[in-house]
Design an enzyme around this catalytic site. Structure first.
Site, PDB file in Angstrom:
ATOM      1  N   ASP A   1       1.047  -1.241  -0.114  1.00  0.00           N
ATOM      2  CA  ASP A   1      -0.024   0.208   0.036  1.00  0.00           C
ATOM      3  C   ASP A   1       0.926   1.332   0.061  1.00  0.00           C
ATOM      4  O   ASP A   1       2.245   1.089   0.359  1.00  0.00           O
ATOM      5  CB  ASP A   1      -0.853   0.140   1.449  1.00  0.00           C
ATOM      6  CG  ASP A   1      -2.262   0.766   1.077  1.00  0.00           C
ATOM      7  OD1 ASP A   1      -2.232   2.016   0.705  1.00  0.00           O
ATOM      8  OD2 ASP A   1      -3.270  -0.027   1.138  1.00  0.00           O
TER       9      ASP A   1
ATOM     10  N   TYR B   1     -13.637   5.593 -14.052  1.00  0.00           N
ATOM     11  CA  TYR B   1     -13.514   4.715 -13.112  1.00  0.00           C
ATOM     12  C   TYR B   1     -14.361   3.220 -13.983  1.00  0.00           C
ATOM     13  O   TYR B   1     -13.940   2.085 -13.805  1.00  0.00           O
ATOM     14  CB  TYR B   1     -14.498   4.941 -11.940  1.00  0.00           C
ATOM     15  CG  TYR B   1     -14.384   3.740 -10.675  1.00  0.00           C
ATOM     16  CD1 TYR B   1     -13.230   3.575 -10.063  1.00  0.00           C
ATOM     17  CD2 TYR B   1     -15.624   3.118 -10.609  1.00  0.00           C
ATOM     18  CE1 TYR B   1     -13.228   2.520  -9.021  1.00  0.00           C
ATOM     19  CE2 TYR B   1     -15.433   2.138  -9.426  1.00  0.00           C
ATOM     20  CZ  TYR B   1     -14.272   1.885  -8.836  1.00  0.00           C
ATOM     21  OH  TYR B   1     -14.357   1.073  -7.749  1.00  0.00           O
TER      22      TYR B   1
ATOM     23  N   THR C   1     -17.295   0.877   3.811  1.00  0.00           N
ATOM     24  CA  THR C   1     -15.901   0.917   4.080  1.00  0.00           C
ATOM     25  C   THR C   1     -15.948   2.444   4.195  1.00  0.00           C
ATOM     26  O   THR C   1     -16.761   3.253   3.564  1.00  0.00           O
ATOM     27  CB  THR C   1     -14.800   0.423   3.197  1.00  0.00           C
ATOM     28  OG1 THR C   1     -14.997   0.927   1.877  1.00  0.00           O
ATOM     29  CG2 THR C   1     -14.807  -0.960   3.186  1.00  0.00           C
TER      30      THR C   1
END
Length: 258
Positions: free
Chosen positions: A37, A155, A192
């Protein structure tokens, strides 16, 4: 338990959200997990949580849009283990822009962290896995690959590209006899931080109102939980799906069925 015992797994974008939940689940199922990450603090927290639970994990800083960074990550893992059994290309993200307002710089950035990153990881994994007896590649796409959201032009295009890249790589690997399976997974809205922010941006409403609006779009009566997606990734990563390649798993509470 032990559904991926003894396997070495690389998961990108694993410091938060779906990647974090997936890393913890796969480690609990017996794998040695390499997390990558750009959120170093979050990544190290996940490693600590896995270690505290008795699992095995390592963290590496990784900008998935950089070919050089991919080379460095693979070189590091190769220096510590003889093979990579599973790659989960999870890193990604996007911004809300329609086809008229998205800039080319924004378009390229979204492509780089979604489609380009998946290409880079898939290519490197195939080159390594073909020499060690095969493996499983799970590419995280989205229901946006099938549903044309008006404010997600780049996207949607990137996630649709991941869908077809996965199919092409799966057919190629199969024809070459590499014993490498490649599949894509397509989550709906998941609870999330990123998912809630996306819902608010999409609706222009408060967080509570946005989640309520999106809940109504999911026939099952709720939005997803990270573990819902992680369980699907575990299946595609494990030997339980040994006859599954070149396909896609939609986990969206019925969103695309309406």
């Amino acid at each position: 338990m032990n559904r991926v015992a003894g396997k070495t797994i690389l998961i990108t974008g694993a410091a938060n959200g779906l990647g974090r939940e997936t890393a913890k689940l796969l480690a609990a199922e017996g794998a040695t997990v390499w997390l990558t990450d750009i959120d170093d603090g979050g990544g190290r927290e996940v490693v600590a949580e896995i270690a505290a639970a008795g699992g095995k994990a390592e963290y590496l800083h990784h900008d998935v849009s950089s070919p050089e960074a991919w080379d460095e990550v693979f070189a590091t893992i190769k220096g510590r283990t003889s093979k990579l059994d599973i790659l989960v290309n999870n890193a990604g993200g996007g911004t809300y822009n329609d086809i008229e307002t998205v800039t080319f710089a924004e378009w390229r950035r979204i492509m780089s962290i979604n489609l380009d990153a998946t290409f880079l990881g898939t290519q490197l994994a195939i080159k390594w896995m073909k020499t060690t007896g095969g493996g499983s590649i799970v590419n995280v796409s989205s229901v946006a690959a099938f549903s044309g959201a008006p404010n997600l032009a780049a996207y949607c295009a990137a996630k649709a590209g991941i869908h077809m890249l996965s199919k092409s790589a799966a057919v190629y690997s199969g024809q070459k006899g590499y014993q490498i399976r490649v599949n894509s997974i397509h989550p709906g809205l998941v609870d999330t931080k990123a998912g809630r922010e996306m819902a608010m941006l999409a609706t222009g409403a408060s967080e509570e109102q946005a989640i309520e609006a999106f809940t109504a779009l999911h026939p099952i009566g709720r939005i997803g939980k990270p573990i819902d997606i992680a369980n699907g990734i575990l299946y595609l990563a494990s030997d339980e799906s040994s006859f599954v390649t070149g396909t896609h798993l939609i986990i969206d509470g019925g969103f695309t069925a309406v």
